[in-house]
Design a protein around this motif. Sequence first.
Motif, mmCIF file in Angstrom:
data_model
loop_
_atom_site.group_PDB
_atom_site.id
_atom_site.type_symbol
_atom_site.label_atom_id
_atom_site.label_comp_id
_atom_site.label_asym_id
_atom_site.label_seq_id
_atom_site.Cartn_x
_atom_site.Cartn_y
_atom_site.Cartn_z
ATOM 1 N N LYS A 28 102.091 40.452 17.766
ATOM 2 C CA LYS A 28 102.942 40.441 16.566
ATOM 3 C C LYS A 28 102.901 39.080 15.890
ATOM 4 N N GLU A 29 103.036 38.035 16.709
ATOM 5 C CA GLU A 29 103.019 36.676 16.159
ATOM 6 C C GLU A 29 101.668 36.369 15.519
ATOM 7 N N ALA A 31 99.528 38.541 14.258
ATOM 8 C CA ALA A 31 99.402 39.332 13.024
ATOM 9 C C ALA A 31 100.179 38.677 11.882
ATOM 10 N N TYR A 32 101.369 38.191 12.198
ATOM 11 C CA TYR A 32 102.199 37.523 11.186
ATOM 12 C C TYR A 32 101.519 36.242 10.705
ATOM 13 N N PHE A 35 98.673 37.087 8.472
ATOM 14 C CA PHE A 35 99.203 37.558 7.183
ATOM 15 C C PHE A 35 99.565 36.374 6.280
ATOM 16 N N LEU A 36 100.207 35.356 6.864
ATOM 17 C CA LEU A 36 100.580 34.166 6.095
ATOM 18 C C LEU A 36 99.348 33.438 5.563
#
Length: 279
Positions: A28-29, A31-32, A35-36
């Motif tokens: 999750k981290e 992927a985030y 994304f940023l």
Amino acid sequence: MIFFESTTFWSKILGVTKPKRDKSFGNKELAYFLFLILMCLFYIIWHSPYVSTQRLKDTTVTMDFYEERLKLNLESSSMDVDLTERERDQLLLAIEELIVGFLYQIPDYSYISSLETYLQYRPKLLEQFPSAVPLEKGNYTITSNYGIRIHPISEKEKKHYGIDLATARGKYVYASASGTILNILYSKKGYGTHIIIKHRFGFITLYGHLEKVLVQKGQIVKQHEIIGTVGSTGSSTGYHLHYEILKNKNKIDPKPSFNLKKDVYTHLIKTSTIKGGAE
């Protein structure tokens, strides 16, 4: 060994525990984080000079196309009035979907020609950005244009970022568009007492060398509303208004804006008179 054992013993007695390690960098981290990075890259590319210029060119071509279609629609001799009006409404709607972005994008008034016919249908839009002289009609003389000139005080060649309008002391100064008073500044040199107004679409206007200020910071003003009076404060050799327009933080020539509103409304009055006479 005895030291470490005793340390462990007292740690248990006192309730001291080892700090927990941070959780591992999970999916999750990750992927985030990705994304940023992608969002940052998109922002950089989207706002790069090349992309911005190309975007403006593409929008200008589209606006020119709609403008031409609108002119043809007005000149149409078709007997089907309803069809002509429906097409006109569709063209106006298409322009309205692009108009705000287009007005924010344009760097100066050279692109306004793409909106001449449209503005005849939406003349109120001219109140939202500088489109009129900030002094009374025929009550001034242009003593210095925008561009390179010999400075009247230093007598050195220097770029003049505004336009000087000479008139009598105490004459009213008007807001050239609706907006908000961004700042009111006082200085012994330079612009002297001056007002800065923020308008829509990235436009800002500056009114310099004023004698009196008749507005307050943060006040909302309408186009043609009185904001001050002409003076000779700051670095000035006589009573005049120094007027500047900034577009997207860049200073541009104000002169093309002077007759913009006047020309549109003159055309509307003539058209109305012709139609009235024909009927």
